[in-house]
Design a protein around this motif. Structure first.
Motif, PDB file in Angstrom:
ATOM      1  N   LYS A  35       0.843  -1.211   0.000  1.00  0.00           N
ATOM      2  CA  LYS A  35       0.000   0.000   0.000  1.00  0.00           C
ATOM      3  C   LYS A  35       0.875   1.258   0.000  1.00  0.00           C
ATOM      4  CE  LYS A  35      -4.078  -1.944   2.394  1.00  0.00           C
ATOM      5  NZ  LYS A  35      -4.812  -1.985   3.679  1.00  0.00           N
ATOM      6  N   ALA A  36       1.961   1.225   0.768  1.00  0.00           N
ATOM      7  CA  ALA A  36       2.863   2.393   0.827  1.00  0.00           C
ATOM      8  C   ALA A  36       3.495   2.637  -0.547  1.00  0.00           C
ATOM      9  CB  ALA A  36       3.935   2.166   1.884  1.00  0.00           C
ATOM     10  N   ILE A  37       3.905   1.559  -1.201  1.00  0.00           N
ATOM     11  CA  ILE A  37       4.495   1.691  -2.547  1.00  0.00           C
ATOM     12  C   ILE A  37       3.427   2.225  -3.511  1.00  0.00           C
ATOM     13  CG2 ILE A  37       5.499   0.409  -4.492  1.00  0.00           C
ATOM     14  CD1 ILE A  37       6.685  -1.554  -2.381  1.00  0.00           C
ATOM     15  N   ALA A  38       2.200   1.765  -3.317  1.00  0.00           N
ATOM     16  CA  ALA A  38       1.105   2.188  -4.208  1.00  0.00           C
ATOM     17  C   ALA A  38       0.852   3.695  -4.122  1.00  0.00           C
ATOM     18  CB  ALA A  38      -0.170   1.419  -3.853  1.00  0.00           C
ATOM     19  N   ILE A  39       0.978   4.253  -2.918  1.00  0.00           N
ATOM     20  CA  ILE A  39       0.776   5.710  -2.790  1.00  0.00           C
ATOM     21  C   ILE A  39       1.991   6.439  -3.364  1.00  0.00           C
ATOM     22  CG2 ILE A  39       0.072   7.603  -1.251  1.00  0.00           C
ATOM     23  CD1 ILE A  39       0.027   5.588   1.063  1.00  0.00           C
ATOM     24  N   GLY A  40       3.178   5.945  -2.995  1.00  0.00           N
ATOM     25  CA  GLY A  40       4.417   6.639  -3.373  1.00  0.00           C
ATOM     26  C   GLY A  40       4.632   6.675  -4.874  1.00  0.00           C
ATOM     27  N   THR A  41       4.123   5.648  -5.576  1.00  0.00           N
ATOM     28  CA  THR A  41       4.323   5.587  -7.030  1.00  0.00           C
ATOM     29  C   THR A  41       3.550   6.696  -7.750  1.00  0.00           C
ATOM     30  OG1 THR A  41       4.688   3.206  -6.839  1.00  0.00           O
ATOM     31  CG2 THR A  41       4.133   4.004  -9.022  1.00  0.00           C
ATOM     32  N   CYS A  42       2.493   7.185  -7.123  1.00  0.00           N
ATOM     33  CA  CYS A  42       1.685   8.255  -7.749  1.00  0.00           C
ATOM     34  C   CYS A  42       2.055   9.630  -7.227  1.00  0.00           C
ATOM     35  CB  CYS A  42       0.205   8.039  -7.443  1.00  0.00           C
ATOM     36  SG  CYS A  42      -0.446   6.501  -7.975  1.00  0.00           S
ATOM     37  N   TYR A  43       3.183   9.743  -6.539  1.00  0.00           N
ATOM     38  CA  TYR A  43       3.480  10.995  -5.835  1.00  0.00           C
ATOM     39  C   TYR A  43       4.935  11.378  -6.078  1.00  0.00           C
ATOM     40  CZ  TYR A  43       3.767  14.046  -1.653  1.00  0.00           C
ATOM     41  OH  TYR A  43       3.925  15.093  -0.778  1.00  0.00           O
ATOM     42  N   ASP A  44       5.163  12.666  -6.305  1.00  0.00           N
ATOM     43  CA  ASP A  44       6.532  13.102  -6.574  1.00  0.00           C
ATOM     44  C   ASP A  44       7.332  13.359  -5.297  1.00  0.00           C
ATOM     45  OD1 ASP A  44       6.362  12.872  -9.262  1.00  0.00           O
ATOM     46  OD2 ASP A  44       5.566  14.909  -9.563  1.00  0.00           O
ATOM     47  N   GLY A  45       6.629  13.627  -4.194  1.00  0.00           N
ATOM     48  CA  GLY A  45       7.332  13.904  -2.932  1.00  0.00           C
ATOM     49  C   GLY A  45       7.673  12.620  -2.187  1.00  0.00           C
ATOM     50  N   ASP A  46       7.930  12.759  -0.874  1.00  0.00           N
ATOM     51  CA  ASP A  46       8.303  11.630  -0.021  1.00  0.00           C
ATOM     52  C   ASP A  46       7.027  10.919   0.459  1.00  0.00           C
ATOM     53  OD1 ASP A  46       9.212   9.910   1.918  1.00  0.00           O
ATOM     54  OD2 ASP A  46      10.500  11.383   2.911  1.00  0.00           O
ATOM     55  N   PHE A  47       6.941   9.610   0.228  1.00  0.00           N
ATOM     56  CA  PHE A  47       5.711   8.881   0.614  1.00  0.00           C
ATOM     57  C   PHE A  47       5.415   9.049   2.106  1.00  0.00           C
ATOM     58  CE2 PHE A  47       8.384   5.675   2.496  1.00  0.00           C
ATOM     59  CZ  PHE A  47       7.555   5.033   3.418  1.00  0.00           C
ATOM     60  N   TRP A  48       6.465   9.330   2.913  1.00  0.00           N
ATOM     61  CA  TRP A  48       6.283   9.435   4.364  1.00  0.00           C
ATOM     62  C   TRP A  48       5.339  10.593   4.724  1.00  0.00           C
ATOM     63  CZ3 TRP A  48       6.750   6.010   7.972  1.00  0.00           C
ATOM     64  CH2 TRP A  48       6.727   6.404   9.309  1.00  0.00           C
ATOM     65  N   ASP A  49       5.206  11.581   3.839  1.00  0.00           N
ATOM     66  CA  ASP A  49       4.283  12.703   4.090  1.00  0.00           C
ATOM     67  C   ASP A  49       2.889  12.183   4.465  1.00  0.00           C
ATOM     68  OD1 ASP A  49       6.352  14.309   3.309  1.00  0.00           O
ATOM     69  OD2 ASP A  49       5.509  14.818   1.326  1.00  0.00           O
ATOM     70  N   PHE A  50       2.473  11.081   3.825  1.00  0.00           N
ATOM     71  CA  PHE A  50       1.126  10.552   4.071  1.00  0.00           C
ATOM     72  C   PHE A  50       1.024   9.911   5.454  1.00  0.00           C
ATOM     73  CE2 PHE A  50       1.732  10.671  -0.520  1.00  0.00           C
ATOM     74  CZ  PHE A  50       0.640  11.460  -0.880  1.00  0.00           C
ATOM     75  N   TYR A  51       2.156   9.474   5.983  1.00  0.00           N
ATOM     76  CA  TYR A  51       2.178   8.870   7.320  1.00  0.00           C
ATOM     77  C   TYR A  51       2.305   9.953   8.393  1.00  0.00           C
ATOM     78  CZ  TYR A  51       2.270   4.493   4.848  1.00  0.00           C
ATOM     79  OH  TYR A  51       1.916   3.438   4.056  1.00  0.00           O
ATOM     80  N   MET A  52       2.458  11.185   7.931  1.00  0.00           N
ATOM     81  CA  MET A  52       2.501  12.343   8.823  1.00  0.00           C
ATOM     82  C   MET A  52       1.213  13.149   8.715  1.00  0.00           C
ATOM     83  SD  MET A  52       5.261  12.682  10.647  1.00  0.00           S
ATOM     84  CE  MET A  52       4.883  11.005  11.023  1.00  0.00           C
ATOM     85  N   GLY A  53       0.219  12.605   8.023  1.00  0.00           N
ATOM     86  CA  GLY A  53      -1.091  13.240   8.042  1.00  0.00           C
ATOM     87  C   GLY A  53      -1.592  13.798   6.719  1.00  0.00           C
ATOM     88  N   LYS A  54      -0.761  13.827   5.674  1.00  0.00           N
ATOM     89  CA  LYS A  54      -1.231  14.344   4.383  1.00  0.00           C
ATOM     90  C   LYS A  54      -2.341  13.414   3.849  1.00  0.00           C
ATOM     91  CE  LYS A  54       0.611  15.474  -0.215  1.00  0.00           C
ATOM     92  NZ  LYS A  54       0.149  16.851  -0.356  1.00  0.00           N
TER      93      LYS A  54
END
Ligand code: NZQ
Ligand code: ZN
Length: 392
Positions: free
Chosen positions: A106-125
């Motif tokens: 799931k983390a790879i799935a979000i990060g593949t569609c995003y230019d920034g750091d996938f960790w942003d989503f684990y910080m609340g984005k």
């Protein structure tokens, strides 16, 4: 009951040999170039990975592979997976394994569609986009096969954090209970504990009059109490494994949690243990749940007394409901011990001298503001006392 929306579009394919449907299901949900993601090797040893690959080959689906997901999955492999998916033009991720593999997918799935750091989503984005994920589940535990959640540990600082979004719910999940027969007993028991924790964390609510979800949660807890010991005694008991597997999905896709406030303090407290000591999440919960419950039960004695009497068969003492509430907590602890789970801090490899670090990461680590909020609000001092109760 509170207002709610509930969107759970996962297609479930349940039963024996269903892993052979993986290729057809990926096609049905639009995949053409697949990343097969897996863990430390159990799926190779069992022959499952070969069967899944064959199912994709039968459908002429192109795929790349990335194994090596560790339990309590780490950010490092996620970055590797994102790079691989972008380079190879992957449009579908198939997770073959347990909660850790699914969460990493799931983390790879979000990060593949995003230019920034996938960790942003684990910080609340908020999550807006992810490539589709499908799963072939090999352990009944985390419930990630139906949930919108993913939990990842950032190696820098060993911070374990979660993200959530409906777009992360798997497109399909293949649930073959027979695949869980190769699990070591400790992992089976850790899975049972995690499922029960998901039910309890929903049961502990401040919302009034939620009888339908209360009763669903009680039914699932009773099922776990019935089937857990059966599967520990006889690991090849397919029917017991089937009931546990479906209970794990229903218990965590939020069917039983809608319209009510939920707790999750025990999970948040446990996540620091599995981040620091790399223990199995379920084993960490076995130690955490009784301590948290004994700390907070006075917040709503009747709720604890209700689960004690309805689920654990404790005699309701209306003159002294506190004694009923405490008897229910002891019954849970005794049950977890009986299936082989640890009950003490040191059995997890945890050390008393680490308590200040655990509290600091829990209450003041990235994304935290000195407290955790659930059934009750727990401040750093409360959390210190709870970790100390586990160490007694
Ligand atoms: O890596 P391999 O070799 O596959 O071995 C795994 C791993 O060592 C092994 N295993 C899995 N299926 C097996 C098997 N061994 C033999 N036969 C099989 N059929 O079991 C070990 C544990 O696997 P893991 O995936 O880590 O277990 P689980 O499903 O309990 O996942 C735990 C992770 O999920 C998170 C936890 O925090 C933890 O990181 N959670 C995820 C949630 C979610 N996404 O909704 C909610 C949960 O509350 C939880 O926090
Ligand atoms: Zn859990």
């Amino acid at each position: 009951m509170e207002n709610f929306t509930f969107y759970s579009p996962t297609y479930f394919d349940f039963g024996k040999e269903t892993e052979s449907h993986a290729g057809k299901l990926i096609k049905r949900f639009g995949g053409s170039k697949v990343l097969i993601h897996y863990g430390g090797g159990s799926v190779i040893r069992s022959g499952l990975l070969d069967r899944v690959k064959k199912s994709l080959e039968d459908e002429s689906l192109a795929y790349v592979m990335l194994g090596g997901v560790q339990p309590n999955p780490r950010s490092g492999l996620v970055y590797e997976g994102i790079e691989l998916c972008k380079k190879e033009g992957v449009d579908f991720i198939l997770a073959v394994g347990g909660g850790s593999v699914i969460d990493s997918a799931k983390a790879i799935a979000i990060g593949t569609c995003y230019d920034g750091d996938f960790w942003d989503f684990y910080m609340g984005k908020p999550i807006e986009e992810a490539i589709p994920v499908g799963t072939v589940l090999t352990i009944a535990a985390a419930g990630s096969e139906g949930s919108p959640d993913s939990v990842i540990t950032k190696e820098e600082g060993m911070l374990k954090r979660a993200t959530s979004g409906n777009v992360l719910r798997p497109k399909f999940s293949i649930l073959n209970p027979a695949l869980t027969q190769t699990l070591p007993p400790y992992q089976t028991a850790a899975g049972i504990t995690d499922i029960m924790a998901h039910l309890y964390e929903r049961y502990l609510t401040n919302t009034k009059e939620v009888e339908v979800t209360d009763r669903l949660l009680e039914a699932l807890l009773l099922t776990m109490i019935h089937e857990g010991p059966r599967v520990i005694a006889d690991p090849d008991n397919y029917e017991a494994r089937a009931n546990i597997m479906w209970a794990g999905m229903v218990g965590h896709n939020n069917t039983c949690g809608v319209g009510r406030s939920q707790d999750w303090n025990s999970h948040t407290i446990e996540h620091e243990l599995s981040a620091l000591y790399d223990c199995a999440h379920g084993a960490g919960l076995a130690v955490t749940l009784p301590a948290v419950f004994r700390y907070v039960y006075k917040h709503d004695v009747m709720r604890f007394a209700k689960v004690a009497s309805r689920v654990w068969g404790c005699q309701m003492d209306f003159d002294n409901p506190e004694s009923t509430a405490l008897a229910g907590i002891t019954a849970l602890e005794t049950f977890l011990k009986s299936i082989g789970m640890p009950v003490r801090f040191d059995e997890l490899g945890a050390k008393k001298e680490d308590i200040p670090t655990l509290v600091k990461n829990l209450c003041y680590g990235e994304g935290r503001d000195g407290k955790i909020q659930g059934f009750v609000t727990l401040y750093a001092e409360d959390c210190r006392k709870i970790y100390e109760m586990m160490a007694e």
